[in-house]
Design a protein around this motif. Structure first.
Motif, short mmCIF file in Angstrom:
data_model
loop_
_atom_site.label_atom_id
_atom_site.label_comp_id
_atom_site.label_asym_id
_atom_site.label_seq_id
_atom_site.Cartn_x
_atom_site.Cartn_y
_atom_site.Cartn_z
N ALA A 7 3.97 6.78 5.11
CA ALA A 7 3.63 6.83 4.47
C ALA A 7 2.66 7.99 3.77
O ALA A 7 2.79 8.83 2.78
N TYR B 114 7.53 3.67 -0.41
CA TYR B 114 6.39 4.84 -0.61
C TYR B 114 5.59 4.62 -1.93
O TYR B 114 6.45 5.50 -3.00
N SER B 115 4.45 4.32 -2.38
CA SER B 115 3.46 5.00 -3.19
C SER B 115 3.20 6.91 -2.85
O SER B 115 2.74 6.71 -1.46
N GLU C 115 1.48 8.20 -5.07
CA GLU C 115 0.04 7.55 -5.21
C GLU C 115 -0.85 6.92 -4.64
O GLU C 115 -2.24 7.16 -5.01
N GLY C 116 -0.68 6.46 -4.04
CA GLY C 116 -1.67 5.91 -3.01
C GLY C 116 -2.29 6.77 -1.58
O GLY C 116 -1.85 8.33 -1.21
N THR D 58 -1.44 10.43 -0.95
CA THR D 58 -1.83 12.24 -1.08
C THR D 58 -3.44 12.46 -0.12
O THR D 58 -3.46 13.39 -0.14
N ASN E 15 11.46 6.13 -10.15
CA ASN E 15 10.60 6.74 -11.31
C ASN E 15 11.09 6.76 -12.83
O ASN E 15 11.62 8.01 -12.94
N ARG F 280 5.80 9.17 -8.90
CA ARG F 280 5.15 7.98 -8.40
C ARG F 280 4.95 7.31 -6.87
O ARG F 280 4.52 6.96 -6.00
N ARG F 281 5.92 7.20 -7.16
CA ARG F 281 7.33 5.87 -5.81
C ARG F 281 7.93 6.93 -5.05
O ARG F 281 9.04 8.01 -5.51
N TYR F 282 8.64 7.16 -4.20
CA TYR F 282 9.16 7.40 -3.30
C TYR F 282 10.33 6.56 -2.34
O TYR F 282 9.63 6.06 -1.35
N ASN G 45 9.16 -5.58 0.42
CA ASN G 45 9.51 -4.91 -0.90
C ASN G 45 10.91 -5.04 -0.62
O ASN G 45 11.54 -5.17 -2.13
#
Length: 284
Positions: free
Chosen positions: A7, A48-49, A51-52, A56, A89, A95-97, A130
């Protein structure tokens, strides 16, 4: 050198290279009606986020997928990769990968199968969750093993359909991983010589990294392709990832021509200084 959890690094320049090639390999396997397996020896959490907190904290995706997100001039292989990420997305915001398991899962047909290994307890649990959240079809096609992919791979080879893409991409936090990659690949080729094997490795200031790339390109008796993408000169403090490489055994014949288009474009798009460059070579 690395934080184990992917992540922290999701969507960085190394993921761009790895997943551009992965999407091309999956498309090649889909051209035949015969089912195939995708086996990932170090699967991570799967998605993975961006934005998490972890993503970040380092913001590595900004120098990878972030540089490409709004581009409309990508060559076909990179455009196909971007399409795979954008599919996760749908609102158009980054937002997500998707990690390799979810890129593969999105391409699987009814009879294709996904086999995922992840030894790290938290990551393995997140991966299983997930997959469950992805729905019944995803669960039906997928098995998650909380196991060492290096050691356990041999039990799955050869796979029942005799067609498989095997992705080997450990974190290399443990320097023994470099040697284990070579041992695992040689053993796999004795069990399943016609399989397609994609090995990712980091470009870091470590002797083992340089030796792995050299040893892989000296393989004899197999068809292979080696592609690397360097985005900057090594840092003066010797830390960090300045590039990465992919070594593909039994590659599709279309891969070399595809990367001849993609790699120069990626150097310009992702390069951070005058050290940005690529390597593309093949044999067999």
């Amino acid at each position: 050198m690395f934080s184990y959890r992917h992540a922290f690094h999701a969507g960085n320049h190394a993921d761009v290279l790895k997943h551009t090639i992965l999407v091309h390999l999956l498309a090649h396997f889909e051209q035949k009606e015969t089912p195939f397996w995708v086996i990932d020896t170090h699967a991570g959490a799967g998605v993975y986020s961006l934005e998490g907190e972890w993503a970040t904290k380092r913001g590595e995706f900004a120098e990878g997928i972030g540089r490409l997100w709004d581009r409309t001039d990508a060559p076909p292989a990179v455009a196909a990769y971007l399409e795979a990420v954008r599919a996760l997305n749908p609102d158009g915001r980054m937002r997500r990968y998707p990690g390799s398991p979810f890129i593969a899962l999105a391409r699987l047909r009814d009879r294709d199968r996904l086999r995922l290994f992840e030894l790290h307890g938290n990551e393995s649990e997140a991966l299983a969750n997930n997959i469950r959240e992805a729905g019944r079809d995803a669960q039906r096609r997928t098995i998650v093993y909380a196991d060492d992919g290096f050691a356990a791979l041999k039990a799955l080879l050869p796979p029942p359909p005799r067609r498989a893409l095997v992705l080997i991409d450990p974190s290399y936090e443990d320097k023994r991983d470099y040697a284990r990659v070579g041992v695992t690949l040689r053993d796999a080729l004795t069990r399943f010589p016609t399989g397609c094997y994609a090995i990712w490795y980091p470009q870091v200031q470590r002797r083992e990294s340089r030796e792995l790339a050299f040893k892989l390109t000296r393989m004899r008796g197999v068809s292979w392709l080696h592609a690397s993408l360097t985005v900057r000169d090594p840092s003066p403090d010797g830390l960090g990832l300045h590039g990465s490489g992919m070594f593909v055994v039994n590659p599709p014949w279309t891969l070399h021509a595809s990367l001849q288009q993609s790699l120069p474009w990626l150097v310009k798009a992702l390069g951070q200084d005058g050290g940005a460059r690529y390597v593309l070579e093949s044999a067999g």
